[in-house]
Design a protein around this motif. Structure first.
Motif, mmCIF file in Angstrom:
data_model
loop_
_atom_site.group_PDB
_atom_site.id
_atom_site.type_symbol
_atom_site.label_atom_id
_atom_site.label_comp_id
_atom_site.label_asym_id
_atom_site.label_seq_id
_atom_site.Cartn_x
_atom_site.Cartn_y
_atom_site.Cartn_z
ATOM 1 N N GLU A 1 11.304 7.915 11.995
ATOM 2 C CA GLU A 1 11.627 8.394 10.657
ATOM 3 C C GLU A 1 12.286 7.252 9.880
ATOM 4 O O GLU A 1 13.274 6.688 10.336
ATOM 5 C CB GLU A 1 12.577 9.587 10.753
ATOM 6 N N GLU B 1 13.149 8.412 4.344
ATOM 7 C CA GLU B 1 12.834 9.802 4.691
ATOM 8 C C GLU B 1 14.086 10.531 5.163
ATOM 9 O O GLU B 1 14.304 11.693 4.817
ATOM 10 C CB GLU B 1 11.761 9.835 5.787
ATOM 11 N N TYR C 1 13.229 18.676 0.671
ATOM 12 C CA TYR C 1 13.077 17.299 0.181
ATOM 13 C C TYR C 1 13.290 17.163 -1.325
ATOM 14 O O TYR C 1 12.911 16.166 -1.940
ATOM 15 C CB TYR C 1 11.697 16.729 0.559
#
Length: 232
Positions: free
Chosen positions: A59, A63, A139
């Protein structure tokens, strides 16, 4: 400022820790080599600043930062210049290219400190006029009117924000962290798992708070502070 540093290379964390120890504005720094460990820490504790490597296994740092719920400042520390443009999309305080000097690191940290002080003063001066909060959900950021919040329910590492309009909003945040965001005097904790908006309380009966059709318990641990701070 309380800080967190995330980098998959231990020597890089040693450099950041050493630099932080030389800067008075950094109160403490916790270091992690894995995003999962850092995420678990942020679910329990609040930090003001994250030093974040971008090129992480599994990741990326970008992110990771987009996925956390805390609205903390970030300084990216990386050996790759091509991610600089993306860092501005998340309003990064600075972008440090490895290897960086202490002077360059200190400059970035002081920039973060100036922003932190501005945010802190703004929050202190305008707390009574605060009208909205922002929460990271899927997100992105969701804007929630403080006046719409009825009560907040704790569910392990998640919170369910019950509102007067719309469905409850589920966010990954701790009770401690959300209490720090809420305007002082407008919300009170009645139970380990409940925070209520004082202006939404319709009645209190037998240690139960009535808000609409909901009955919220007042636990013995919070009873004294609840009545002392709310019922005059």
């Amino acid at each position: 400022m309380k800080a967190l540093a995330l980098d998959d290379e231990a020597p890089a964390l040693d450099v950041i820790t050493s630099f932080c120890n030389r800067i008075d504005s950094i109160e403490s720094v916790n270091t992690f080599t894995r995003t999962g460990e850092a995420r678990l820490y942020l679910e329990r504790y609040s930090v003001d600043l994250v030093f974040l490597d971008i090129n992480m296994p599994r990741e990326s740092g970008l992110e990771f930062y987009r996925s956390i719920n805390q609205q903390t400042m970030v300084i990216f520390t990386t050996a790759y210049s091509e991610f600089a443009a993306e860092s501005y999309d998340v309003e990064a305080v600075d972008y440090l290219l490895k290897p960086f000097t202490f002077d360059r690191f200190n400059k970035a940290t002081q920039r973060a400190f100036a922003r932190w002080q501005t945010l802190k003063e703004s929050s202190s001066d305008g707390n009574a006029q605060q009208t909205h909060l922002y929460f990271r959900v899927d997100y992105g950021l969701v804007k929630v009117a403080i006046a719409d919040i009825l009560f907040i329910e704790g569910l392990d590492n998640y919170l369910k924000i019950h509102r007067s309009t719309g469905q409850p909003l589920v966010v990954r945040l701790t009770m401690k962290a959300i209490l720090e965001k809420l305007p002082t005097g407008r919300f009170v904790r009645a139970h380990r798992s409940f925070i209520v908006a004082t202006d939404k309380i319709q009645a209190i009966r037998n240690k139960l708070i009535v808000i609409g059709e909901e009955e919220i318990p007042i636990s013995s641990s919070y009873e004294k502070d609840f009545f002392a701070g709310f019922v005059k």
